[in-house]
Each structure stands twice: as structure tokens, then as C-alpha cells.
Design a protein around this motif. Structure first.
Motif, PDB file in Angstrom:
ATOM      1  N   GLU A 114     -56.381 -36.008  49.852  1.00 10.30           N
ATOM      2  CA  GLU A 114     -55.104 -36.670  50.009  1.00 10.30           C
ATOM      3  C   GLU A 114     -54.846 -36.109  50.902  1.00 10.30           C
ATOM      4  OE1 GLU A 114     -53.492 -35.997  45.733  1.00 10.30           O
ATOM      5  OE2 GLU A 114     -54.996 -37.541  44.947  1.00 10.30           O
ATOM      6  N   SER A 115     -55.079 -34.722  51.726  1.00 12.02           N
ATOM      7  CA  SER A 115     -54.248 -34.438  52.683  1.00 12.02           C
ATOM      8  C   SER A 115     -54.157 -35.162  54.509  1.00 12.02           C
ATOM      9  CB  SER A 115     -55.190 -32.564  53.232  1.00 12.02           C
ATOM     10  OG  SER A 115     -55.091 -31.982  54.659  1.00 12.02           O
ATOM     11  N   GLU A 116     -53.208 -34.848  55.025  1.00 11.64           N
ATOM     12  CA  GLU A 116     -52.740 -35.126  56.246  1.00 11.64           C
ATOM     13  C   GLU A 116     -54.319 -34.629  57.410  1.00 11.64           C
ATOM     14  OE1 GLU A 116     -48.843 -35.631  57.008  1.00 11.64           O
ATOM     15  OE2 GLU A 116     -48.551 -37.454  55.735  1.00 11.64           O
ATOM     16  N   ASP A 117     -54.515 -33.465  56.800  1.00  9.24           N
ATOM     17  CA  ASP A 117     -55.352 -32.404  58.007  1.00  9.24           C
ATOM     18  C   ASP A 117     -56.618 -32.510  57.985  1.00  9.24           C
ATOM     19  OD1 ASP A 117     -52.979 -31.803  58.876  1.00  9.24           O
ATOM     20  OD2 ASP A 117     -51.944 -30.530  56.868  1.00  9.24           O
ATOM     21  N   TYR A 118     -56.701 -33.060  56.557  1.00 12.29           N
ATOM     22  CA  TYR A 118     -59.126 -32.279  56.242  1.00 12.29           C
ATOM     23  C   TYR A 118     -59.285 -34.092  56.226  1.00 12.29           C
ATOM     24  CZ  TYR A 118     -57.338 -27.823  56.114  1.00 12.29           C
ATOM     25  OH  TYR A 118     -56.593 -26.028  56.918  1.00 12.29           O
ATOM     26  N   ARG A 119     -60.256 -33.501  56.546  1.00 10.69           N
ATOM     27  CA  ARG A 119     -61.417 -35.173  55.677  1.00 10.69           C
ATOM     28  C   ARG A 119     -62.841 -34.310  55.210  1.00 10.69           C
ATOM     29  NH1 ARG A 119     -62.345 -36.574  60.374  1.00 10.69           N
ATOM     30  NH2 ARG A 119     -60.862 -38.554  60.565  1.00 10.69           N
ATOM     31  N   VAL A 120     -62.898 -35.054  53.972  1.00 12.07           N
ATOM     32  CA  VAL A 120     -63.802 -34.459  53.259  1.00 12.07           C
ATOM     33  C   VAL A 120     -65.227 -35.241  53.398  1.00 12.07           C
ATOM     34  CG1 VAL A 120     -64.625 -33.895  51.332  1.00 12.07           C
ATOM     35  CG2 VAL A 120     -62.299 -33.460  50.845  1.00 12.07           C
TER      36      VAL A 120
ATOM     37  N   ILE B 251     -66.989 -28.869  50.900  1.00 10.39           N
ATOM     38  CA  ILE B 251     -66.101 -27.533  49.988  1.00 10.39           C
ATOM     39  C   ILE B 251     -67.456 -27.365  49.223  1.00 10.39           C
ATOM     40  CG2 ILE B 251     -65.147 -28.069  47.490  1.00 10.39           C
ATOM     41  CD1 ILE B 251     -63.494 -30.889  48.916  1.00 10.39           C
ATOM     42  N   SER B 252     -67.505 -26.365  48.811  1.00  9.81           N
ATOM     43  CA  SER B 252     -68.113 -25.275  47.437  1.00  9.81           C
ATOM     44  C   SER B 252     -68.071 -26.194  46.569  1.00  9.81           C
ATOM     45  CB  SER B 252     -67.000 -23.614  48.359  1.00  9.81           C
ATOM     46  OG  SER B 252     -68.216 -22.571  46.734  1.00  9.81           O
ATOM     47  N   TRP B 253     -68.674 -26.211  45.457  1.00  9.41           N
ATOM     48  CA  TRP B 253     -68.629 -27.294  44.342  1.00  9.41           C
ATOM     49  C   TRP B 253     -69.301 -26.850  43.468  1.00  9.41           C
ATOM     50  CZ3 TRP B 253     -65.531 -31.993  43.547  1.00  9.41           C
ATOM     51  CH2 TRP B 253     -66.612 -32.334  42.313  1.00  9.41           C
ATOM     52  N   SER B 254     -68.514 -26.566  42.477  1.00 12.23           N
ATOM     53  CA  SER B 254     -69.678 -25.404  41.367  1.00 12.23           C
ATOM     54  C   SER B 254     -70.052 -26.816  40.255  1.00 12.23           C
ATOM     55  CB  SER B 254     -68.915 -24.834  40.756  1.00 12.23           C
ATOM     56  OG  SER B 254     -67.272 -25.053  40.320  1.00 12.23           O
ATOM     57  N   SER B 255     -69.079 -27.766  40.542  1.00 11.24           N
ATOM     58  CA  SER B 255     -69.429 -29.409  39.321  1.00 11.24           C
ATOM     59  C   SER B 255     -67.815 -29.032  38.243  1.00 11.24           C
ATOM     60  CB  SER B 255     -70.622 -28.812  37.932  1.00 11.24           C
ATOM     61  OG  SER B 255     -70.904 -27.655  37.355  1.00 11.24           O
ATOM     62  N   GLY B 256     -67.300 -27.850  38.036  1.00  3.72           N
ATOM     63  CA  GLY B 256     -65.967 -27.524  37.621  1.00  3.72           C
ATOM     64  C   GLY B 256     -64.992 -28.150  37.920  1.00  3.72           C
ATOM     65  N   LYS B 257     -63.860 -28.084  36.885  1.00  6.88           N
ATOM     66  CA  LYS B 257     -62.559 -28.561  37.525  1.00  6.88           C
ATOM     67  C   LYS B 257     -61.341 -27.940  38.740  1.00  6.88           C
ATOM     68  CE  LYS B 257     -60.643 -24.856  34.015  1.00  6.88           C
ATOM     69  NZ  LYS B 257     -60.701 -24.075  35.017  1.00  6.88           N
ATOM     70  N   ASP B 258     -61.911 -27.078  38.544  1.00  8.48           N
ATOM     71  CA  ASP B 258     -61.553 -26.174  40.389  1.00  8.48           C
ATOM     72  C   ASP B 258     -61.640 -26.475  41.763  1.00  8.48           C
ATOM     73  OD1 ASP B 258     -59.828 -24.632  38.177  1.00  8.48           O
ATOM     74  OD2 ASP B 258     -60.946 -23.297  38.512  1.00  8.48           O
ATOM     75  N   SER B 259     -62.882 -27.200  41.037  1.00  6.03           N
ATOM     76  CA  SER B 259     -63.892 -27.492  42.522  1.00  6.03           C
ATOM     77  C   SER B 259     -63.448 -29.258  42.328  1.00  6.03           C
ATOM     78  CB  SER B 259     -65.082 -27.836  42.274  1.00  6.03           C
ATOM     79  OG  SER B 259     -65.707 -26.524  42.735  1.00  6.03           O
ATOM     80  N   THR B 260     -63.379 -29.741  41.417  1.00  7.38           N
ATOM     81  CA  THR B 260     -63.263 -30.732  41.441  1.00  7.38           C
ATOM     82  C   THR B 260     -61.603 -31.400  42.273  1.00  7.38           C
ATOM     83  OG1 THR B 260     -64.133 -31.462  40.121  1.00  7.38           O
ATOM     84  CG2 THR B 260     -62.282 -33.170  40.517  1.00  7.38           C
ATOM     85  N   LEU B 261     -60.220 -30.215  41.404  1.00  2.00           N
ATOM     86  CA  LEU B 261     -59.150 -29.936  42.332  1.00  2.00           C
ATOM     87  C   LEU B 261     -59.098 -29.902  43.764  1.00  2.00           C
ATOM     88  CD1 LEU B 261     -56.307 -30.497  41.513  1.00  2.00           C
ATOM     89  CD2 LEU B 261     -55.788 -27.783  40.941  1.00  2.00           C
ATOM     90  N   THR B 262     -59.906 -28.702  44.117  1.00  2.00           N
ATOM     91  CA  THR B 262     -60.143 -28.531  45.660  1.00  2.00           C
ATOM     92  C   THR B 262     -60.401 -30.439  45.852  1.00  2.00           C
ATOM     93  OG1 THR B 262     -60.600 -26.798  45.166  1.00  2.00           O
ATOM     94  CG2 THR B 262     -60.668 -27.372  46.694  1.00  2.00           C
ATOM     95  N   LEU B 263     -61.003 -31.026  45.919  1.00  3.53           N
ATOM     96  CA  LEU B 263     -61.192 -32.054  46.329  1.00  3.53           C
ATOM     97  C   LEU B 263     -60.047 -33.705  46.613  1.00  3.53           C
ATOM     98  CD1 LEU B 263     -64.088 -33.534  47.422  1.00  3.53           C
ATOM     99  CD2 LEU B 263     -63.682 -34.768  45.006  1.00  3.53           C
ATOM    100  N   GLU B 264     -59.877 -32.917  45.338  1.00  5.78           N
ATOM    101  CA  GLU B 264     -58.446 -33.978  45.369  1.00  5.78           C
ATOM    102  C   GLU B 264     -57.589 -33.633  46.404  1.00  5.78           C
ATOM    103  OE1 GLU B 264     -57.276 -35.535  41.671  1.00  5.78           O
ATOM    104  OE2 GLU B 264     -59.660 -36.255  40.651  1.00  5.78           O
ATOM    105  N   ARG B 265     -57.043 -32.668  46.090  1.00  6.91           N
ATOM    106  CA  ARG B 265     -56.384 -32.228  47.101  1.00  6.91           C
ATOM    107  C   ARG B 265     -56.654 -32.544  48.321  1.00  6.91           C
ATOM    108  NH1 ARG B 265     -53.156 -27.676  45.538  1.00  6.91           N
ATOM    109  NH2 ARG B 265     -51.963 -27.497  43.447  1.00  6.91           N
ATOM    110  N   LEU B 266     -57.580 -32.125  48.482  1.00  4.47           N
ATOM    111  CA  LEU B 266     -58.079 -32.097  50.158  1.00  4.47           C
ATOM    112  C   LEU B 266     -58.499 -34.081  51.257  1.00  4.47           C
ATOM    113  CD1 LEU B 266     -60.712 -29.652  50.522  1.00  4.47           C
ATOM    114  CD2 LEU B 266     -58.146 -29.466  51.791  1.00  4.47           C
TER     115      LEU B 266
END
Length: 222
Positions: free
Chosen positions: A24-30, A7-22
Motif C-alpha cells: 500500500e506504500s507510494e514509495d515501494y513495490r514488492v 521481503i524477508s519472509w518467515s511465513s508469520g504475521k509480522d512478515s505479512t503485515l510488512t508485506l501489506e504495508r509495503l
């Protein structure tokens, strides 16, 4: 089979929401995060790289740090540094995820250097309504502090250090995107459901530049 994503990580909320979505994804592993920085700070958020490391440690994920020569290097320089940094990380990666929300040409730009390198470009938040995303960030318990404001967006320095809440969003006015996606403000996440422990910060001062104002703070280790 799940695809491995960094994940492209900025330290902010958008990166964190991206992280949480992924997460919980069945298609991706962070499998990791990567952060670009200039002189040890994330551009715009001015998050010290040590604080980004604290976030990664609390998430239990490896962090790839990529130093840029300046905030806005030439596109080819930026792209080559990012791809080289990811390739040299030693992580097995199938794709790179970004927290972009607006369909404003950014997808084509990201794909122009991510796909030729053999990676999939992933955009979990793209095209979704900003207010709905802002409400999701809050409802998920992603604890966020505003650390940078753009005074040209008619925001005041008093917002620096404020917690990102529904009432704060309502106070921003119609000219400000609820997620600050036009660059009106930038954030630091200090806790989320995937953090092993919160990050405590002690505000110290507000630094005023020609256009942007930044919260300067001390991050406490405990």
C-alpha cells in the motif's frame, strides 16, 4: 519512482503485515519474498518450505529460498548466503524489508550487511507499539495460527494450533509481548486480503522439544 523491495519472509504475521504495508506504500513495490530454511523448514516456525511456497503462490510473488547449514550459522556465513541468494535470484531489487519491531540493535545488524551489498534496509514496523500492531494484524483480517511456543515464557502447548485473536492476546499475560516479539511464540499465516485463496491446515500432533513446542500439521492443497 517506486523502489523494488524483496521481503524477508518467515511465513508469520509480522512478515505479512510488512508485506501489506509495503503493498500500500507510494514509495515501494514488492517484487518478491525470500525465506531461509534448514532442512526444508523455516527455523522456529518449523514451517515446511512447501507451505511457504503455497503462501507465495497465493500472493502471486516469486519466492527465493535460501538454505542455511544450521539454525544459527556464523554471522558471516548467514549474511553471505542471504546476499548471494538475493543477488542470484534474477529479480531487480533496490531494497530488503524486514518485519522487526523492536529497536534493540537489529537495525544496525541488518544494515551492516544489506547496505554494503547496495540495498536499502527497510523496516516498516520498527518502533511501533506491539499491542497496536497486534490489533492492526487482526483488523486487517490476517488469519494467523500459533505454531510454536516457548515454554520458558510460561506458555502452554495448548496454544499451538490456536487462532491469533484479541481474546487470545488478552489471555497471554503481561509477561508476554502481544506480538511474541521476544520469541515467546511464532505464527503461520493461512489467509489475508492479498491471498488468492486460504491455506487449510489439518493439525496432526504437537512436537515437544527441550524448550519449544511445535504444531505439526498437514497443509491441504485445496
Amino acid at each position: 519512482m517506486k523502489k523494488n523491495i524483496i521481503i524477508s519472509w518467515s511465513s508469520g504475521k509480522d512478515s505479512t503485515l510488512t508485506l501489506e504495508r509495503l503493498m500500500e506504500s507510494e514509495d515501494y513495490r514488492v517484487v518478491g519474498l525470500y525465506t531461509t530454511h534448514v532442512n526444508g523448514e523455516v527455523p522456529f516456525q518449523v514451517t515446511p518450505i512447501e507451505v511457504v511456497r503455497m503462501q507465495a503462490q497465493r500472493l502471486g510473488l516469486p519466492l527465493v529460498t535460501i538454505e542455511l547449514p544450521e539454525v544459527f550459522p556464523a554471522n558471516d556465513v548467514y549474511q553471505s548466503l542471504v546476499i548471494e541468494g538475493i543477488k542470484s535470484s534474477g529479480l531487480a531489487i533496490d531494497g530488503i524489508a524486514f518485519g522487526d519491531m523492536f529497536c534493540n540493535g537489529i537495525v544496525d545488524y541488518r544494515k551492516s550487511y544489506v547496505e554494503p551489498a547496495g540495498y536499502e534496509a527497510v523496516f516498516p514496523l520498527l518502533g511501533e507499539d506491539s499491542l497496536v500492531l497486534a490489533q492492526e494484524i487482526i483488523s486487517r483480517g490476517i488469519e494467523t495460527v500459533i505454531v510454536t511456543i516457548d515454554r520458558q515464557a510460561q506458555l502452554t502447548e495448548a496454544l499451538c494450533g490456536q487462532t491469533y485473536t484479541s481474546s487470545l492476546i488478552e489471555s497471554l499475560g503481561d509477561n508476554v509481548d502481544p506480538c511474541g516479539e521476544d520469541g515467546e511464540f511464532h505464527t503461520l499465516v493461512i489467509n489475508s486480503q492479498y491471498f488468492s485463496a486460504p491455506i487449510k491446515i489439518k493439525p496432526q500432533s504437537i512436537e515437544t522439544g527441550e524448550r519449544f513446542s511445535h504444531l505439526r500439521y498437514q497443509a491441504l492443497s485445496a
